[in-house]
Design an enzyme around this catalytic site. Structure first.
Site, PDB file in Angstrom:
ATOM      1  N   LYS A 170       8.248   1.273  -2.716  1.00  9.99           N
ATOM      2  CA  LYS A 170       7.033   2.532  -2.537  1.00  9.99           C
ATOM      3  C   LYS A 170       6.573   2.517  -1.380  1.00  9.99           C
ATOM      4  CE  LYS A 170       3.537  -0.617  -4.704  1.00  9.99           C
ATOM      5  NZ  LYS A 170       2.962  -0.785  -3.469  1.00  9.99           N
ATOM      6  N   ARG A 206      -4.329   0.788  -9.324  1.00  9.40           N
ATOM      7  CA  ARG A 206      -3.578  -0.354  -9.938  1.00  9.40           C
ATOM      8  C   ARG A 206      -3.834  -0.583 -11.197  1.00  9.40           C
ATOM      9  NH1 ARG A 206      -1.015  -2.645  -5.254  1.00  9.40           N
ATOM     10  NH2 ARG A 206       0.460  -4.452  -5.708  1.00  9.40           N
ATOM     11  N   ARG A 249      13.767  -9.932   0.334  1.00 10.33           N
ATOM     12  CA  ARG A 249      12.840  -9.568   1.476  1.00 10.33           C
ATOM     13  C   ARG A 249      12.014 -10.980   1.862  1.00 10.33           C
ATOM     14  NH1 ARG A 249       8.032  -5.635  -0.036  1.00 10.33           N
ATOM     15  NH2 ARG A 249       7.074  -7.509  -1.130  1.00 10.33           N
ATOM     16  N   ARG A 255       7.062 -12.894   3.662  1.00 13.60           N
ATOM     17  CA  ARG A 255       5.746 -12.412   3.142  1.00 13.60           C
ATOM     18  C   ARG A 255       5.214 -13.635   2.497  1.00 13.60           C
ATOM     19  NH1 ARG A 255       4.640  -6.584   0.754  1.00 13.60           N
ATOM     20  NH2 ARG A 255       3.466  -7.581  -0.832  1.00 13.60           N
ATOM     21  N   ARG A 287       2.826 -10.851 -10.072  1.00 13.18           N
ATOM     22  CA  ARG A 287       2.716  -9.337  -9.474  1.00 13.18           C
ATOM     23  C   ARG A 287       3.466  -8.504 -10.521  1.00 13.18           C
ATOM     24  NH1 ARG A 287       5.117 -10.613  -4.202  1.00 13.18           N
ATOM     25  NH2 ARG A 287       5.256  -8.325  -3.835  1.00 13.18           N
TER      26      ARG A 287
HETATM   27  P1  ADP Z   1       3.178  -5.365  -3.765  1.00 16.44           P
HETATM   28  O1  ADP Z   1       3.190  -3.990  -4.629  1.00 16.44           O
HETATM   29  O2  ADP Z   1       4.486  -5.571  -3.469  1.00 16.44           O
HETATM   30  O3  ADP Z   1       2.682  -6.344  -4.722  1.00 16.44           O
HETATM   31  P2  ADP Z   1       1.202  -4.574  -2.007  1.00 16.44           P
HETATM   32  O4  ADP Z   1       1.378  -4.663  -0.506  1.00 16.44           O
HETATM   33  O5  ADP Z   1       1.200  -3.248  -2.870  1.00 16.44           O
HETATM   34  O6  ADP Z   1       2.557  -5.249  -2.411  1.00 16.44           O
HETATM   35  O7  ADP Z   1      -0.167  -5.421  -2.564  1.00 16.44           O
HETATM   36  C1  ADP Z   1      -0.103  -6.771  -2.103  1.00 16.44           C
HETATM   37  C2  ADP Z   1      -1.313  -7.495  -2.774  1.00 16.44           C
HETATM   38  O8  ADP Z   1      -2.659  -6.796  -2.298  1.00 16.44           O
HETATM   39  C3  ADP Z   1      -1.483  -7.406  -4.325  1.00 16.44           C
HETATM   40  O9  ADP Z   1      -0.662  -8.646  -4.816  1.00 16.44           O
HETATM   41  C4  ADP Z   1      -2.976  -7.819  -4.593  1.00 16.44           C
HETATM   42  O10 ADP Z   1      -3.268  -9.033  -4.226  1.00 16.44           O
HETATM   43  C5  ADP Z   1      -3.662  -6.998  -3.431  1.00 16.44           C
HETATM   44  N1  ADP Z   1      -3.777  -5.300  -3.761  1.00 16.44           N
HETATM   45  C6  ADP Z   1      -3.263  -4.223  -3.293  1.00 16.44           C
HETATM   46  N2  ADP Z   1      -3.623  -3.176  -3.783  1.00 16.44           N
HETATM   47  C7  ADP Z   1      -4.557  -3.682  -4.737  1.00 16.44           C
HETATM   48  C8  ADP Z   1      -5.458  -2.991  -5.900  1.00 16.44           C
HETATM   49  N3  ADP Z   1      -5.581  -1.787  -5.852  1.00 16.44           N
HETATM   50  N4  ADP Z   1      -6.221  -3.834  -6.448  1.00 16.44           N
HETATM   51  C9  ADP Z   1      -6.458  -5.062  -6.318  1.00 16.44           C
HETATM   52  N5  ADP Z   1      -5.603  -5.774  -5.580  1.00 16.44           N
HETATM   53  C10 ADP Z   1      -4.760  -5.173  -4.774  1.00 16.44           C
END
Ligand code: ADP
Length: 198
Positions: free
Chosen positions: A15, A90, A129, A135, A146
């Site tokens: 995404k 989310r 990855r 990461r 996650r």
């Molecule tokens: P991924 O979808 O691979 O987990 P993201 O880059 O979307 O990676 O998010 C990384 C981290 O950032 C999440 O695991 C969370 O800790 C935090 N995060 C991102 N977006 C949100 C959100 N909308 N609410 C709460 N935490 C978030």
């Protein structure tokens, strides 16, 4: 063309990559909450220090903090005429928060791109990855956390958007270009992109 979009998909669905492709092609701001948080962590800001351990564990940052970050970002000039959200909302609380915020601006989401990728494929991509990018939240444990949060808290937000008729389910398995083409076909069908833009 103005468009207010959200891209949703499990970790490893691509995404982030697809979001940037679509946002760039449409000339709208791409707002990735994950990227915002990672930038804060890297720069060692106060917010970064607050969220480092949360990110590493794969847990969600508290809603108030995340929603404040998004409000601030969407308030910037480049998001006035459209944006693509990646990673927010989310969970259902964040959906309500975003509704309120956009409602106050007389705006709403035009489409929600839902990338569909089977769990075994997500896990395989994330593991690859982890080896390439390192990461800090691509450990086996954080990945499981996650994906669990995605299935429990994030997937249900699609039901809310489905009742509004704005969800496009896109098969996320294939090459990057194939998936991008599927997304554009869906946006074209909604009149969000003109055929010539593809
Ligand atoms: P991924 O979808 O691979 O987990 P993201 O880059 O979307 O990676 O998010 C990384 C981290 O950032 C999440 O695991 C969370 O800790 C935090 N995060 C991102 N977006 C949100 C959100 N909308 N609410 C709460 N935490 C978030």
């Amino acid at each position: 063309m103005t468009a207010r979009l959200l891209i949703v998909g499990p970790q490893g669905s691509g995404k982030g990559t697809q979001g940037v492709r679509v946002g760039d092609a449409l000339g709208i701001a791409v707002v990735s909450t994950g990227d915002v948080f990672r930038a804060h962590v890297k720069e060692g800001t106060e917010l970064g220090l607050q969220v480092t351990s949360i990110l590493d564990a794969g847990d969600l940052v508290p809603d108030e903090l995340t929603s404040a970050v998004v409000r601030d970002r969407l308030g910037q000039a480049d998001a006035a005429d459209g944006f693509l959200l990646d990673g927010y909302p989310r969970n259902l609380a964040q959906v309500m928060h975003l509704d309120q915020f956009l409602g106050g601006r007389d705006e709403k989401l035009d489409a929600v791109i839902a990338l569909i990728v089977p769990r075994n494929e997500s896990v395989a991509r994330l593991t690859a990855r982890a080896a390439e990018q390192g990461r800090t939240d691509d450990t086996e444990e954080a990945i499981a956390t996650r994906l669990g949060i995605y299935e429990r808290e994030t997937a249900p937000i699609l039901d809310v958007y489905r009742t509004r008729g704005i969800v496009d389910e896109i098969d996320g398995v294939g090459t990057l270009d194939e998936v991008t083409a599927r997304i554009f076909a869906a946006l074209e069908a909604r009149g969000i992109v003109a055929p010539s833009a593809v």
